[in-house]
Design a protein around this motif. Structure first.
Motif, short mmCIF file in Angstrom:
data_model
loop_
_atom_site.label_atom_id
_atom_site.label_comp_id
_atom_site.label_asym_id
_atom_site.label_seq_id
_atom_site.Cartn_x
_atom_site.Cartn_y
_atom_site.Cartn_z
N LYS A 9 21.27 -4.96 4.42
CA LYS A 9 22.46 -5.49 3.76
C LYS A 9 22.81 -4.60 2.57
O LYS A 9 23.15 -3.45 2.75
CB LYS A 9 22.27 -6.95 3.40
N GLY A 10 22.67 -5.10 1.33
CA GLY A 10 23.12 -4.32 0.19
C GLY A 10 22.03 -3.63 -0.59
O GLY A 10 22.28 -3.16 -1.71
N VAL A 11 20.81 -3.51 -0.03
CA VAL A 11 19.70 -2.92 -0.78
C VAL A 11 19.13 -1.73 0.01
O VAL A 11 18.94 -1.81 1.22
CB VAL A 11 18.59 -3.96 -1.05
N PHE B 138 19.12 1.44 -4.44
CA PHE B 138 20.45 0.86 -4.67
C PHE B 138 20.40 -0.63 -4.39
O PHE B 138 19.64 -1.08 -3.53
CB PHE B 138 21.50 1.51 -3.75
N ALA B 139 21.24 -1.37 -5.11
CA ALA B 139 21.41 -2.81 -4.84
C ALA B 139 22.84 -3.18 -5.15
O ALA B 139 23.33 -2.95 -6.26
CB ALA B 139 20.44 -3.64 -5.68
N LEU C 18 29.04 -0.86 0.00
CA LEU C 18 28.71 0.23 -0.92
C LEU C 18 27.32 0.78 -0.64
O LEU C 18 27.08 1.99 -0.81
CB LEU C 18 28.81 -0.26 -2.37
N ALA C 19 26.40 -0.06 -0.18
CA ALA C 19 25.08 0.43 0.22
C ALA C 19 25.21 1.40 1.39
O ALA C 19 24.53 2.44 1.41
CB ALA C 19 24.18 -0.75 0.59
N ARG C 20 26.08 1.08 2.34
CA ARG C 20 26.28 1.99 3.48
C ARG C 20 26.88 3.30 3.02
O ARG C 20 26.48 4.39 3.48
CB ARG C 20 27.19 1.33 4.51
N GLN C 21 27.83 3.27 2.07
CA GLN C 21 28.42 4.50 1.57
C GLN C 21 27.37 5.36 0.87
O GLN C 21 27.33 6.59 1.06
CB GLN C 21 29.56 4.16 0.60
N ASN C 22 26.52 4.73 0.05
CA ASN C 22 25.46 5.47 -0.62
C ASN C 22 24.47 6.04 0.39
O ASN C 22 23.95 7.15 0.21
CB ASN C 22 24.74 4.56 -1.62
#
Length: 230
Positions: free
Chosen positions: A176-178, A127-128, A133-137
């Motif tokens: 972070k987001g990845v 995911f990126a 949203l990364a934490r939710q995934n």
């Protein structure tokens, strides 16, 4: 004639024993990359990066990293693959293809029982997007009761979360987001050959080699990945 045949046999045996010489396979950390990869900001309405903006797996873990970690490497071959992702956040289901989301390396070095057999290393960007949203995934698709926490194993590299799967030995890290998954498979070593972390007594023990590889070598592939993520 008998004497000449006897000497020839001795010479042949010496040559064969030289070819089968035991090997100690060294390994160690790769140099820290000079700086993180630059990533685009995710779209504010979705929290996701566009597929073409995701980091490429082969850019996060490179052939140079692998050769530094396993300095006796004689050859490395790599394969980059696209990844298809389905419904990774948001209300409406969707699917898309990410170029170069997966990268697989075959690594060859002396000490294996067959020169055509190798170790393997794999990396996949799962995911990126935005950190939220990364934490939710992560909570929905990654975290599980059979995983071991491993954030403390990579101090100073900024991992927000790290899990190690207890069966396949893969690491999954979030920064972070990845979200990225990294894993490897140990080679089959020749009799008497061993990894640097094995004792001489364990040189003929394949299970010991696997344990050392999983515990000491695989984590080395995670470090340059985390260092390259912003």
């Amino acid at each position: 004639m008998r004497k000449r045949a006897f000497l020839t046999a001795i010479l042949a045996a010496a040559l064969l024993s030289g070819c089968a010489e035991d090997v100690v396979v060294p390994y160690g950390p790769a140099p820290t990359p000079s700086g993180p990869l630059a990533l685009a900001l995710p779209a504010p309405d979705s929290g996701r990066l566009r597929a073409r903006e995701w980091p490429r797996a082969c850019d996060l873990l490179t052939e140079a990293d692998i050769r530094a970690i396993l300095p006796s490497t004689t050859r490395v071959s790599s394969t980059s693959e696209d990844g298809k992702f389905i419904s990774t956040g948001g209300e409406a289901p969707y699917n898309f293809v990410v170029p170069g989301a997966r990268c697989a390396y075959e690594v060859f070095f002396p000490g294996t029982y067959d020169p055509s057999r190798s170790a393997s290393v794999s990396i996949e960007v799962l995911f990126a997007g935005s950190p939220e949203l990364a934490r939710q995934n992560w909570d929905k698709f990654v975290a599980g009761p059979n995983n071991l926490q491993c954030t403390v194993d990579f101090p100073g590299l900024g991992a927000d979360a790290c899990l190690r799967e207890t069966v396949t030995k893969y690491f999954t890290v979030r920064k972070k987001g990845v979200i990225v998954e990294i894993g490897s498979r140990d080679p089959s070593l020749a009799g008497g050959s061993r990894l640097a972390g094995q004792s001489e007594e364990d040189a003929t023990n394949g299970w010991a080699a696997t344990r050392v590889w999983n515990a000491e070598v695989t984590p080395l592939f995670v470090r340059p990945v985390l260092a390259r993520l912003p």
